[in-house]
Design a protein around this motif. Structure first.
Motif, mmCIF file in Angstrom:
data_model
loop_
_atom_site.group_PDB
_atom_site.id
_atom_site.type_symbol
_atom_site.label_atom_id
_atom_site.label_comp_id
_atom_site.label_asym_id
_atom_site.label_seq_id
_atom_site.Cartn_x
_atom_site.Cartn_y
_atom_site.Cartn_z
ATOM 1 N N ASP A 121 -31.870 13.326 -102.135
ATOM 2 C CA ASP A 121 -31.223 12.030 -101.921
ATOM 3 C C ASP A 121 -32.024 10.942 -102.617
ATOM 4 O OD1 ASP A 121 -30.171 9.639 -100.987
ATOM 5 O OD2 ASP A 121 -29.887 10.374 -98.934
ATOM 6 N N PRO A 122 -31.442 10.215 -103.583
ATOM 7 C CA PRO A 122 -32.192 9.185 -104.307
ATOM 8 C C PRO A 122 -32.639 8.022 -103.428
ATOM 9 C CG PRO A 122 -29.851 9.070 -104.853
ATOM 10 C CD PRO A 122 -30.041 10.303 -104.055
ATOM 11 N N GLN A 123 -32.087 7.926 -102.210
ATOM 12 C CA GLN A 123 -32.434 6.821 -101.321
ATOM 13 C C GLN A 123 -33.713 7.087 -100.525
ATOM 14 O OE1 GLN A 123 -30.623 4.019 -101.587
ATOM 15 N NE2 GLN A 123 -29.440 5.181 -103.124
ATOM 16 N N VAL A 124 -34.224 8.321 -100.583
ATOM 17 C CA VAL A 124 -35.421 8.636 -99.798
ATOM 18 C C VAL A 124 -36.624 8.792 -100.715
ATOM 19 C CG1 VAL A 124 -34.003 9.794 -98.057
ATOM 20 C CG2 VAL A 124 -35.101 11.146 -99.853
ATOM 21 N N SER A 125 -37.790 8.591 -100.148
ATOM 22 C CA SER A 125 -39.034 8.660 -100.917
ATOM 23 C C SER A 125 -39.425 10.101 -101.207
ATOM 24 C CB SER A 125 -40.164 7.985 -100.136
ATOM 25 O OG SER A 125 -40.455 8.723 -98.958
ATOM 26 N N GLU A 135 -40.630 11.653 -97.964
ATOM 27 C CA GLU A 135 -39.555 12.067 -97.072
ATOM 28 C C GLU A 135 -38.818 13.268 -97.644
ATOM 29 O OE1 GLU A 135 -36.749 12.388 -94.020
ATOM 30 O OE2 GLU A 135 -38.764 11.533 -94.144
#
Length: 506
Positions: A96-100, A103
């Motif tokens: 997921d590109p939204q998580v670091s 994560e």
């Protein structure tokens, strides 16, 4: 006592003592200009699959894509459609590109935890998801390829090339990167590939994942990131235990055996990776002597006295073992030998000769297929002498092979012995497979720039040695001043050999 028992007890005692799809032709001039780059990308990027492309499935089974759309599981399928979809979502959540990165690594660790308790057929379902569902967007690849071809020869060519390269990178690569981010991630991926390798031939759907992993491993395990460490009797017992476990050439029979291989006149070196600090990726065993060895027996003699290092002029590489099946295709051996040679030269300036004492693992099986052809190559006089030695009026391939089984007892002047040596010389020095030496060990050493120096009768009289090569062994010479010359000869389809080997050719 079974191996596990003596190994476990031995460890305690030693502790106490010590791895693009090509588009329809663009305008001719632009396509020619772009072809080299496209080819290079294709070498490291599995071809993208479109949603309309049929996905192969086991005979009589459904494809992964069909199973993801289904409601009920068929009897032969491991994960139900519901669990298969959930597993896919968990894999997608990792990238997921939204998580670091942290994560993403944490989520990958959770998937690895599920994998550890999953059955083998359930694990195979996850491999298929990783292989088939994380592909480059085919439409974006086509658009980027067309844009690149259109900009070849213009100021925007470099930027268009970058966009094309990025478009061909599959999400699968990002998935592997995220998995590698958690502490045991690289270990997990190496072990996963080792478990997957036996199934590649029977299930081509896994090949995209395998190619991607091999490419990533070649980057992560580049020799520039590896440490060369000496392994000695003073090393931790857990590390010495790894030598016993992974030794692939000459089995280690006991702790006395391994202690002999780590004696004062021996050296053992391994390549280590920061992510696997206590696990050698490959190791080499070396004997320091005053001459080239022609038999493995004295080198493995536990009762023999250590050689005088003051007189040592020859370093003999007598065993090289890879330890990680999952890193198949990632080459360490060439760099390992070079690094070890440099290390030995610094410690022992008198060393002048660097040579192997190597098995010939493919010789016996090759001869069983080619004995008839080899007999046709010799003269009538030689065939008659061979027949007399066997006790027949004439000699057939089966009769020659039967007589060869008595190799350990054949006298020096036996025509059967001489014929075996000539066949071995032909196998090593002339037999090619796809333009490369037929023997796997020969491919390795000759590819590193060595040459075939000498054949050794009864070099390995063990059951394994007789089964592989009738007991024959070979010395490969690493002439440090001629490595590049030997590679050039090999590149021309010829095998570099010493005169004594050529003299044996039929």
């Amino acid at each position: 006592m079974n191996p596990a028992d003596w190994l476990g007890r031995g460890v305690k005692r030693a502790d106490a003592a010590k791895k693009v799809s090509k588009e329809a032709e663009a305008p001719v001039n632009a396509a020619r200009a772009a072809s080299e780059i496209i080819a290079k990308v294709a070498l490291t990027t599995p071809a993208p699959a479109s949603a309309s492309t049929p996905v192969s499935a086991p005979p009589g089974g459904r494809s992964t894509r069909e199973r993801l759309k289904a409601t009920l599981r068929k009897k032969e399928e491991a994960l139900s459609p519901r669990v298969l979809r959930r597993t896919l979502q968990e894999l997608k959540a990792i990238v997921d590109p939204q998580v670091s990165e942290v994560e993403g690594g944490r989520r990958a660790s959770g998937v690895a935890g599920w994998y550890a308790s999953a059955a083998l057929n359930e694990r195979r379902d996850m491999w298929l998801l990783m292989s088939e569902e994380f592909v480059a967007d085919p439409q974006k690849v086509r658009q980027a390829q067309a844009q690149y071809a259109a900009h070849v020869g213009t100021p925007d060519e470099a930027a268009a090339e970058v966009r094309f390269r990025r478009a061909t990178v599959s999400p699968r690569r990002r998935l592997l990167q995220r998995i590698s981010a958690f502490p045991e991630g690289i270990r997990f991926l190496v072990d996963m590939r080792a478990e997957m390798l036996p199934y590649l031939k029977s299930d081509k759907r896994l090949q995209a994942l395998d190619v991607e992993m091999e490419y990533m491993f070649s980057t992560w395990f580049d020799v520039g990131f590896l440490d060369l460490r000496r392994i000695s009797w003073d090393s931790p017992a857990s590390l010495i235990e790894k030598l016993i476990k992974y030794e692939a050439v000459h089995d280690i029979r006991s702790w006395a055996d391994v202690k002999n291989r780590l004696d004062s006149d021996r050296r053992c070196y391994g390549f280590f990776h920061p992510s696997l600090p206590d696990e050698p990726l490959i190791f080499v065993e070396v004997a320091l002597m005053d001459k080239m060895a022609d038999s493995i027996t004295p080198l493995l003699d536990e009762s023999a006295d250590a050689a005088d290092l003051g007189k040592a002029t020859t370093a003999i590489f007598y065993s090289i073992s890879n330890t990680q099946a999952g890193l198949r295709g990632t080459s360490f051996g060439d760099s390992l030998i070079k690094r070890v040679v440099e290390t030995l030269k610094q410690e022992f300036p008198r060393l002048k000769v660097f040579v192997t004492l190597s098995p010939i693992p493919g010789f016996r099986s090759w001869l069983h297929k080619n004995a008839g052809a080899m007999l046709e190559k010799i003269s009538d006089k030689e065939r008659a002498a061979l027949a007399r030695a066997i006790g027949e009026a004439s000699v057939t391939a089966a009769q020659f092979l039967g007589a060869a089984d008595a190799a350990p007892d054949l006298p020096d002047k036996s025509p059967v012995r001489h014929m075996l040596l000539r066949c071995a010389a032909h196998y090593l020095g002339q037999a090619l497979d796809g333009g490369k030496p037929a023997d796997a060990v020969a491919r390795f050493h000759l590819g590193n720039g060595a040459r075939i120096e000498r054949l050794n009768w009864a070099g390995d009289p063990s059951a394994k040695g007789l089964k592989q090569s009738y007991g024959l062994m070979v010395n490969y010479l690493y002439d440090l001043k001629r490595l590049d010359k030997h590679r050039a000869v090999l590149a021309q389809g010829k095998i570099p050999v010493a005169d004594a080997i050529e003299d044996l050719y039929i």
